[in-house]
Design a protein around this motif. Structure first.
Motif, mmCIF file in Angstrom:
data_model
loop_
_atom_site.group_PDB
_atom_site.id
_atom_site.type_symbol
_atom_site.label_atom_id
_atom_site.label_comp_id
_atom_site.label_asym_id
_atom_site.label_seq_id
_atom_site.Cartn_x
_atom_site.Cartn_y
_atom_site.Cartn_z
ATOM 1 N N ALA A 113 6.252 -20.458 69.709
ATOM 2 C CA ALA A 113 6.981 -21.714 69.523
ATOM 3 C C ALA A 113 6.994 -22.514 70.816
ATOM 4 N N GLU A 114 6.919 -23.819 70.671
ATOM 5 C CA GLU A 114 7.040 -24.717 71.811
ATOM 6 C C GLU A 114 8.472 -25.241 71.836
ATOM 7 N N ILE A 115 9.137 -25.028 72.959
ATOM 8 C CA ILE A 115 10.538 -25.395 73.123
ATOM 9 C C ILE A 115 10.642 -26.530 74.136
ATOM 10 N N LEU A 116 11.446 -27.529 73.824
ATOM 11 C CA LEU A 116 11.658 -28.624 74.766
ATOM 12 C C LEU A 116 12.469 -28.135 75.958
ATOM 13 N N LEU A 117 12.048 -28.555 77.133
ATOM 14 C CA LEU A 117 12.736 -28.198 78.371
ATOM 15 C C LEU A 117 13.956 -29.091 78.527
ATOM 16 N N GLU A 118 15.091 -28.481 78.716
ATOM 17 C CA GLU A 118 16.306 -29.251 78.953
ATOM 18 C C GLU A 118 16.660 -29.125 80.424
ATOM 19 N N GLN A 119 16.895 -30.249 81.063
ATOM 20 C CA GLN A 119 17.269 -30.251 82.470
ATOM 21 C C GLN A 119 18.787 -30.212 82.568
ATOM 22 N N PRO A 120 19.345 -29.068 82.952
ATOM 23 C CA PRO A 120 20.807 -28.998 83.057
ATOM 24 C C PRO A 120 21.292 -29.849 84.232
ATOM 25 N N GLU A 121 22.393 -30.507 84.011
ATOM 26 C CA GLU A 121 22.974 -31.306 85.078
ATOM 27 C C GLU A 121 23.980 -30.444 85.831
ATOM 28 N N LEU A 122 23.828 -30.434 87.150
ATOM 29 C CA LEU A 122 24.757 -29.676 87.976
ATOM 30 C C LEU A 122 26.030 -30.484 88.191
ATOM 31 N N PRO A 123 27.182 -29.831 88.098
ATOM 32 C CA PRO A 123 28.427 -30.546 88.383
ATOM 33 C C PRO A 123 28.519 -30.866 89.875
ATOM 34 N N ASP A 124 29.393 -31.799 90.222
ATOM 35 C CA ASP A 124 29.571 -32.167 91.628
ATOM 36 C C ASP A 124 29.985 -30.960 92.463
ATOM 37 N N GLN A 125 30.799 -30.120 91.877
ATOM 38 C CA GLN A 125 31.271 -28.941 92.599
ATOM 39 C C GLN A 125 31.071 -27.705 91.720
ATOM 40 N N LEU A 126 30.352 -26.726 92.253
ATOM 41 C CA LEU A 126 30.116 -25.487 91.506
ATOM 42 C C LEU A 126 31.300 -24.546 91.675
ATOM 43 N N GLN A 127 31.694 -23.959 90.579
ATOM 44 C CA GLN A 127 32.742 -22.948 90.631
ATOM 45 C C GLN A 127 32.215 -21.691 89.966
ATOM 46 N N GLY A 128 32.557 -20.572 90.522
ATOM 47 C CA GLY A 128 32.096 -19.309 89.967
ATOM 48 C C GLY A 128 31.123 -18.629 90.909
ATOM 49 N N ARG A 129 30.468 -17.613 90.373
ATOM 50 C CA ARG A 129 29.517 -16.844 91.178
ATOM 51 C C ARG A 129 28.101 -17.182 90.743
#
Length: 169
Positions: A113-129
């Motif tokens: 299957a060919e899957i469309l690439l989604e570009q995730p948007e990074l939040p201004d501030q990362l929280q977590g590990r």
């Protein structure tokens, strides 16, 4: 398929794309396949062509993609499995020979299957590990570290541009 007549039962030479597509069009129950569609899909094995989509193969990955609502551009499937993809919009029935051209594995499972690439948007501030992989060039190591981070409960993994291609793991 007639390819056996041309190349012989013990032929080690793999026919090229044009030969396979032509054989499929001419000898497989009148079903036609657009050669350009197959060629463009095959190009997705190379990083430089993966600008907006990538290939996955096998039923497990396909089912994961559907379950996670990935945008599926098209599916290539063997006729025997057509009933398993009846809810998908763009499905192309292919021969085992064409599927093996599209698949990266030696023994394809009947679907690519060919899957469309989604570009995730990074939040201004990362929280977590998060795990940041800087210039890790071995695809096997990248895959291992991603799985380990997931198992350890990390929130995400980021790769530098010089790291191994994420879609060739």
């Amino acid at each position: 398929l007639v390819l056996t007549q041309k190349y012989g039962e013990n032929a080690y030479e793999r026919p090229d794309m044009k030969t396979l597509v032509n054989a499929f069009v001419n000898f497989n129950k009148g079903i036609t396949v657009d050669e350009e569609v197959i060629k463009n899909a095959k190009k997705l094995h190379q990083k430089k062509y993966r600008t907006d989509s990538y290939l996955i193969e096998g039923w497990h990955l396909f089912e994961e993609a559907v379950e996670n609502q990935a945008k599926i551009r098209q599916v290539f499937v063997l006729e025997a499995y057509l009933d398993r993809v009846e809810d998908i919009q763009k499905v192309t029935v292919v021969t085992p020979e064409i599927l093996s051209l599209l698949a990266d594995s030696k023994t394809p499972q009947g679907i690519v299957a060919e899957i469309l690439l989604e570009q995730p948007e990074l939040p201004d501030q990362l929280q977590g590990r998060f795990l940041y992989l800087e210039d890790v060039q071995d695809p096997g190591n990248v895959g291992t570290m991603i799985r380990t981070a997931d198992a350890a409960g990390f929130d995400g993994v980021m790769l530098s541009k010089a790291s191994a291609d994420l879609y060739s793991l």
